[in-house]
Design a protein around this motif. Structure first.
Motif, PDB file in Angstrom:
ATOM      1  N   LYS A   1       0.838  -1.196   0.000  1.00  0.00           N
ATOM      2  CA  LYS A   1       0.000   0.000   0.000  1.00  0.00           C
ATOM      3  C   LYS A   1       0.877   1.251   0.000  1.00  0.00           C
ATOM      4  O   LYS A   1       1.990   1.246   0.504  1.00  0.00           O
ATOM      5  N   LEU A   2       0.319   2.306  -0.560  1.00  0.00           N
ATOM      6  CA  LEU A   2       1.004   3.595  -0.564  1.00  0.00           C
ATOM      7  C   LEU A   2       1.097   4.120   0.866  1.00  0.00           C
ATOM      8  O   LEU A   2       0.102   4.163   1.590  1.00  0.00           O
ATOM      9  N   LEU A   3       2.288   4.525   1.272  1.00  0.00           N
ATOM     10  CA  LEU A   3       2.474   5.066   2.613  1.00  0.00           C
ATOM     11  C   LEU A   3       1.898   6.477   2.696  1.00  0.00           C
ATOM     12  O   LEU A   3       2.066   7.276   1.770  1.00  0.00           O
ATOM     13  N   PRO A   4       1.199   6.806   3.800  1.00  0.00           N
ATOM     14  CA  PRO A   4       0.569   8.123   3.916  1.00  0.00           C
ATOM     15  C   PRO A   4       1.530   9.280   3.707  1.00  0.00           C
ATOM     16  O   PRO A   4       1.135  10.325   3.166  1.00  0.00           O
ATOM     17  N   LYS A   5       2.791   9.129   4.087  1.00  0.00           N
ATOM     18  CA  LYS A   5       3.732  10.247   3.953  1.00  0.00           C
ATOM     19  C   LYS A   5       4.020  10.580   2.489  1.00  0.00           C
ATOM     20  O   LYS A   5       4.583  11.642   2.198  1.00  0.00           O
ATOM     21  N   TYR A   6       3.599   9.677   1.582  1.00  0.00           N
ATOM     22  CA  TYR A   6       3.839   9.928   0.159  1.00  0.00           C
ATOM     23  C   TYR A   6       2.559  10.308  -0.602  1.00  0.00           C
ATOM     24  O   TYR A   6       2.571  10.376  -1.825  1.00  0.00           O
ATOM     25  N   TYR A   7       1.479  10.570   0.125  1.00  0.00           N
ATOM     26  CA  TYR A   7       0.240  10.939  -0.551  1.00  0.00           C
ATOM     27  C   TYR A   7       0.433  12.178  -1.435  1.00  0.00           C
ATOM     28  O   TYR A   7       0.006  12.209  -2.590  1.00  0.00           O
ATOM     29  N   ASP A   8       1.058  13.217  -0.893  1.00  0.00           N
ATOM     30  CA  ASP A   8       1.265  14.437  -1.671  1.00  0.00           C
ATOM     31  C   ASP A   8       2.202  14.184  -2.852  1.00  0.00           C
ATOM     32  O   ASP A   8       2.009  14.735  -3.939  1.00  0.00           O
ATOM     33  N   THR A   9       3.196  13.355  -2.638  1.00  0.00           N
ATOM     34  CA  THR A   9       4.135  13.029  -3.718  1.00  0.00           C
ATOM     35  C   THR A   9       3.424  12.285  -4.836  1.00  0.00           C
ATOM     36  O   THR A   9       3.671  12.530  -6.017  1.00  0.00           O
ATOM     37  N   TRP A  10       2.529  11.385  -4.460  1.00  0.00           N
ATOM     38  CA  TRP A  10       1.789  10.605  -5.456  1.00  0.00           C
ATOM     39  C   TRP A  10       0.833  11.495  -6.245  1.00  0.00           C
ATOM     40  O   TRP A  10       0.664  11.333  -7.462  1.00  0.00           O
ATOM     41  N   ALA A  11       0.230  12.473  -5.591  1.00  0.00           N
ATOM     42  CA  ALA A  11      -0.624  13.435  -6.297  1.00  0.00           C
ATOM     43  C   ALA A  11       0.218  14.268  -7.266  1.00  0.00           C
ATOM     44  O   ALA A  11      -0.191  14.515  -8.415  1.00  0.00           O
ATOM     45  N   LEU A  12       1.395  14.681  -6.828  1.00  0.00           N
ATOM     46  CA  LEU A  12       2.308  15.433  -7.689  1.00  0.00           C
ATOM     47  C   LEU A  12       2.736  14.587  -8.885  1.00  0.00           C
ATOM     48  O   LEU A  12       2.898  15.104  -9.998  1.00  0.00           O
ATOM     49  N   PHE A  13       2.889  13.297  -8.663  1.00  0.00           N
ATOM     50  CA  PHE A  13       3.257  12.362  -9.732  1.00  0.00           C
ATOM     51  C   PHE A  13       2.244  12.432 -10.880  1.00  0.00           C
ATOM     52  O   PHE A  13       2.627  12.508 -12.054  1.00  0.00           O
ATOM     53  N   PHE A  14       0.966  12.429 -10.554  1.00  0.00           N
ATOM     54  CA  PHE A  14      -0.079  12.516 -11.586  1.00  0.00           C
ATOM     55  C   PHE A  14       0.035  13.828 -12.358  1.00  0.00           C
ATOM     56  O   PHE A  14      -0.071  13.862 -13.582  1.00  0.00           O
ATOM     57  N   SER A  15       0.216  14.917 -11.626  1.00  0.00           N
ATOM     58  CA  SER A  15       0.312  16.230 -12.257  1.00  0.00           C
ATOM     59  C   SER A  15       1.510  16.308 -13.199  1.00  0.00           C
ATOM     60  O   SER A  15       1.407  16.800 -14.330  1.00  0.00           O
ATOM     61  N   LYS A  16       2.648  15.806 -12.751  1.00  0.00           N
ATOM     62  CA  LYS A  16       3.849  15.837 -13.583  1.00  0.00           C
ATOM     63  C   LYS A  16       3.693  14.950 -14.821  1.00  0.00           C
ATOM     64  O   LYS A  16       4.184  15.283 -15.906  1.00  0.00           O
TER      65      LYS A  16
END
Length: 214
Positions: free
Chosen positions: A186-201
């Motif tokens: 599972k995606l770790l909560p501390k990377y939620y913002d990073t994962w959202a940024l991943f989609f944008s990039k």
């Protein structure tokens, strides 16, 4: 993930159909046997068969009544299909692209592609290869440039009416997940913002290539 280079994955993976039908004709009657597959794909359950009598059965479509709108029909752009396509002659490659995307062929209107690698990729890779790169300063779609992006651009050029593309990830990079593996976890909560940024990039990177994501 496997190195899918066989011809079964050679071009576009269309919609997954959840039933298998076996038909045989007996004295003008088509007996249809229907089987439902399990979620795991390893079990078939037979559904009560039904008959279509071609001489008496009439199916009428009322064009004045509409229900939900169908956005489109199509298939998936994958790295393995693009890899195989790139190894054909230009004539054969153009023929295949036209067969799927031009008005002379299937004229696909809705497609999907993968973010990061998928089970129809040649290897496991991520656009975020550097561990703990929270701001994704090393984000790159370089892995897609040899085969996948050229295939999508060829399809866009062959399409007379254009088509929509949506994208989905099979997994985040292992370093973002609790098991540190490509499969499961599972995606770790501390990377939620990073994962959202991943989609944008990703959307911005493909837009810069002239490929808009729907």
């Amino acid at each position: 993930m496997n190195r899918c280079k066989n011809i079964a994955s050679s071009l576009l993976v269309a919609a997954i159909i959840c039933t298998t039908m076996s038909c045989k004709e007996e004295q003008g009657t088509f007996n249809v046997e229907v089987y439902e597959t399990s979620a795991a794909g390893n079990n078939l359950t037979r559904v009560t068969p039904f008959e279509i009598k071609d001489s008496t059965t009439v199916i009428t479509i009322n064009e004045n009544i509409t229900y939900q709108k169908i956005t489109g029909f199509g298939g998936a752009f994958t790295e393995s299909s693009a890899y195989l396509l790139n190894r054909l002659s230009k004539k054969n490659k153009d023929s295949i692209i036209d067969a799927y995307f031009s008005n002379r062929g299937a004229n696909y209107s809705l497609t999907r592609t993968h973010m990061n690698s998928c089970d129809f990729s040649l290897s496991q890779y991520s656009y975020s290869p550097v561990v703990d790169d929270m701001e994704l300063e090393h984000f790159t779609i370089q892995e897609d440039r040899d085969d996948l992006i050229p295939m999508i651009k060829d399809a866009m050029a062959a399409s007379d009416d254009g088509f929509k593309i949506f994208a989905s990830p099979w997994t985040a990079a292992p370093w973002m997940k609790d098991n540190n593996h490509w499969v499961g976890g599972k995606l770790l909560p501390k990377y939620y913002d990073t994962w959202a940024l991943f989609f944008s990039k990703y959307i911005d990177a493909y837009e810069a290539e002239g490929i808009p994501i729907w």
